[in-house]
Design an enzyme around this catalytic site. Structure first.
Site, PDB file in Angstrom:
ATOM      1  CG  ASN B 200      -2.285  -0.105   0.883  1.00  0.00           C
ATOM      2  OD1 ASN B 200      -2.583  -0.429  -0.250  1.00  0.00           O
ATOM      3  ND2 ASN B 200      -2.979  -0.629   1.889  1.00  0.00           N
ATOM      4  CG  ASP B 235      -4.326  -7.022   5.287  1.00  0.00           C
ATOM      5  OD1 ASP B 235      -4.824  -6.578   6.529  1.00  0.00           O
ATOM      6  OD2 ASP B 235      -3.328  -7.470   5.483  1.00  0.00           O
TER       7      ASP B 235
END
Lengths: 169, 346
Positions: B200, B235
Site C-alpha cells: 500500500n 486485508d
C-alpha cells in the site's frame, strides 16, 4: 373382461410408484372391478387430489411407508375427507398401526396380502355404503351414495384375478 | 387462486416458523394462517384463497420438491416463497431456478431471520405507480427485486465482491446452530496478506486494492461452491468451510466424526490457495510482483476448538497471530502451532 359397474364417483387413488409389485397388482384389480383409478407418487399429490373439492369419494391404496410420510398426517387428512384407506405392507410397525387406527377408526384397513385387498373390494361391492365408514361421518351434500355393484359381472373376473394373484405370489 | 387484493395479502405460512422471523409478533398485524406441515398446507391452500404461501425450507416437508409442486397446484395464483436459512441458500437458489420445462418450483426466497419491515414490505402488494399502470404481480416482482438488491448491498464487500463481515458473522452463527443439530462440522479460516501495508505504502492504494481483489478471486477459485468467503477487515479475510448437506449422506456416522476432528478439506483448500497465490503475477508491483504474494492464516474447527461463534473466531484469530509471530507465510491450525499446515499429514 369385467365391465365397469361401480358408480364412477368412487375413485381409487393409488399412492406409490408404477412398477412396484403391489401397486401394479392393486391397479389392475381396481380397474378391472370398475374403479376409476388415479396414481399419486406420494402423499403430497394424494392430499391435493382428495382436498381439491372434487365430489368423488376415494378409496386410497398404498404402502404403509408411503402413506405414513410426514408422521402419519396423511391419515388424518384422508379421514377428514371420509376416504377409505387400504394400507399394505405394514409388517413391523404395530404400534404405529394402532395409533392410526385409534385416530381414523374403521376408515383404515391394514392389509398384508393381495387376498385381503380383494376381500375389501368385494365388501365394497356388496354394501351400498363405502366400506365400514364411521357413522358420524358427514357426507358432502354434493356426493351421491354409491350404487350397488353388479356382482355377476364381478364374478366373471375371478379367473383373471386368480391369474393376477399367481403372478403376484 | 389468489385471494382478493386488499391492503394486506392473505398469507399462508408453512412449517415451524420459530426461527424464520426476527419478531414473530409482527405477524400479528397481517392476515396469516400457519400450517406446521406441508400436507395440511396443501389441504388448506386447496380450500382457501391465499396471495402468498411462505414455506420454511428446513422443516416444512420431508420431500420439499414434491410438496412445493403440490402446493403450487393447490394455489396456482399464489406467490410461493421459501424461507431459507443462510446455509440453505444454494438449495433455495436451485429451487428458484427454472427447470428444463421452464417452470419454477418457487417464485422467490428470502433469507431468515426475516426482519419485520422486510417481511411486511415483501409480502404486501405494492401500489401501482400512478403514471404507469401495472399489474400487482409486476409491482410485487419489482419490490422483491429491490429488496434483493438491498440485501446484496448490505451483505457484500464492494471492493472484492465477497461477503462482508456482517454476513460472515451471521452465517457462522447460523451454520454453527445447524451443525449442533446435525452433528456437522464447521471450519473457520482467517487470513491476511503478508506485508500488505508495504504494498500500500510503496505502490499506492490502488495496487493494494488490486492485491485484495486478486486474493479474493483466487480464494473463491480454490474453494468448493458452497464454502463462504468474505472480507472482514482491511486485508483480513474469512472462509467458512462447512458440510454440504447434499453430500453429507454419503458418510457414515463414524466417518463424519473423524472428518470433523480433522479439517482435512479446509487444509487442502488453504494449500491450494497458497499455491495459486505464489504463481500470481501482479504487474503493478513491477519486479516485486511475481510470486511474492503470501498469506498468514489460522484455522479453527467447530466443535473441537470452539463451541460458539465467539470462541471459534477467537481461536482462529489466535492461530493467525501465532503464524505471523513465527515468521509469516504460514497457516496454523489451532492446537498444532508447532508447525505450518504443510506439515500436517493426516
Amino acid at each position: 373382461m369385467a365391465s365397469a359397474n361401480i358408480d364412477s364417483h368412487i375413485k381409487a387413488l393409488i399412492v406409490g410408484k408404477k412398477g412396484e409389485k403391489f401397486v401394479d397388482f392393486a391397479s389392475s384389480l381396481l380397474q378391472q372391478t370398475g374403479f376409476s383409478t388415479v396414481y399419486c407418487s406420494d402423499v403430497y399429490s394424494a392430499t391435493l387430489q382428495i382436498s381439491h373439492g372434487s365430489p368423488e369419494e376415494f378409496l386410497i391404496v398404498g404402502s404403509f411407508k408411503s402413506l405414513n410420510a410426514e408422521n402419519g398426517r396423511f391419515f388424518d387428512i384422508a379421514a377428514k375427507y371420509n376416504c377409505t384407506l387400504c394400507c399394505f405392507d405394514v409388517a413391523g410397525s404395530p404400534e404405529k398401526q394402532e395409533q392410526i387406527a385409534v385416530r381414523c377408526g374403521n376408515l383404515v384397513k391394514f392389509i398384508n396380502s393381495p387376498e385381503q385387498l380383494r376381500q375389501i373390494i368385494k365388501i365394497k361391492d356388496t354394501v351400498k355404503e363405502p366400506i365400514e365408514k364411521v357413522s358420524t361421518a358427514v357426507a358432502s351434500p354434493e356426493k351421491e351414495k354409491p350404487k350397488k355393484l353388479d356382482t355377476s359381472s364381478f364374478k366373471t373376473t375371478q379367473d383373471e384375478l386368480d391369474a393376477l394373484l399367481e403372478v403376484f405370489d | 387462486m389468489a385471494g382478493s387484493h386488499t391492503d394486506n395479502p392473505n398469507i399462508l405460512l408453512v412449517g415451524d416458523i420459530s426461527r424464520s422471523f426476527t419478531d414473530i409478533r409482527a405477524l400479528g398485524s397481517l392476515p396469516c394462517e400457519v400450517c406446521t406441515n406441508a400436507l395440511d398446507a396443501i389441504d388448506t391452500a386447496s380450500n382457501n384463497n391465499f396471495d402468498v404461501i411462505a414455506v420454511v425450507l428446513s422443516n416444512a416437508a420431508q420431500d420439499i420438491r414434491s410438496a412445493l409442486r403440490s402446493l403450487r397446484q393447490a394455489a396456482p395464483g399464489a406467490a410461493l416463497i421459501l424461507l431459507a436459512q443462510m446455509h440453505e441458500e444454494p438449495l433455495a437458489m436451485q429451487l428458484a431456478a427454472a427447470g428444463s420445462n421452464g417452470t419454477r418450483l418457487i417464485d422467490d426466497y428470502v433469507i431468515c431471520p426475516v426482519p419485520k419491515d422486510q417481511f411486511i414490505t415483501a409480502f404486501s402488494p405494492s401500489r401501482p405507480e400512478p403514471e404507469i399502470p401495472q399489474s400487482s404481480s409486476q409491482a410485487d416482482r419489482q419490490t422483491q427485486q429491490k429488496i434483493r438488491q438491498l440485501e446484496e448491498l448490505a451483505t457484500t464487500d464492494e471492493l472484492t465482491g465477497l461477503k462482508n463481515r456482517r454476513y460472515i458473522w451471521e452465517f457462522t452463527k447460523q451454520i454453527i446452530a445447524h451443525a449442533q443439530k446435525t452433528d456437522g462440522r464447521v471450519t473457520l479460516m482467517i487470513f491476511d496478506i503478508d506485508n500488505f501495508k508495504h504494498y500500500n505504502d510503496v505502490y499506492s492504494h490502488l495496487a493494494g486494492d488490486e492485491i485484495l481483489r486478486q486474493a479474493a478471486i483466487l480464494m473463491k477459485k480454490s474453494c468448493r461452491a458452497h464454502d463462504i468467503v468474505g472480507r472482514i477487515g482491511g486485508d483480513e479475510f474469512a472462509v467458512i468451510f462447512w458440510d454440504d448437506p447434499r453430500k453429507q449422506k454419503q458418510f457414515s456416522e463414524s466417518e463424519r466424526r473423524s472428518r470433523a476432528d480433522h479439517p482435512r478439506e479446509a487444509i487442502f483448500i488453504a494449500n491450494r490457495f497458497r499455491s495459486l497465490l505464489k504463481k500470481t503475477e501482479l504487474p503493478m508491483l513491477g519486479d516485486e510482483g511475481k510470486g511474492v504474494l503470501a498469506i498468514s492464516g489460522g484455522l479453527a474447527s467447530f466443535p473441537r476448538d470452539g463451541k460458539n461463534i465467539q470462541e471459534l473466531f477467537a481461536q482462529a484469530d489466535r492461530a493467525l497471530l501465532d503464524a505471523k509471530k513465527s515468521g509469516k507465510n504460514r497457516i496454523y491450525l489451532v492446537g498444532r502451532s508447532e508447525g505450518d499446515i504443510d506439515d500436517i499429514k493426516d
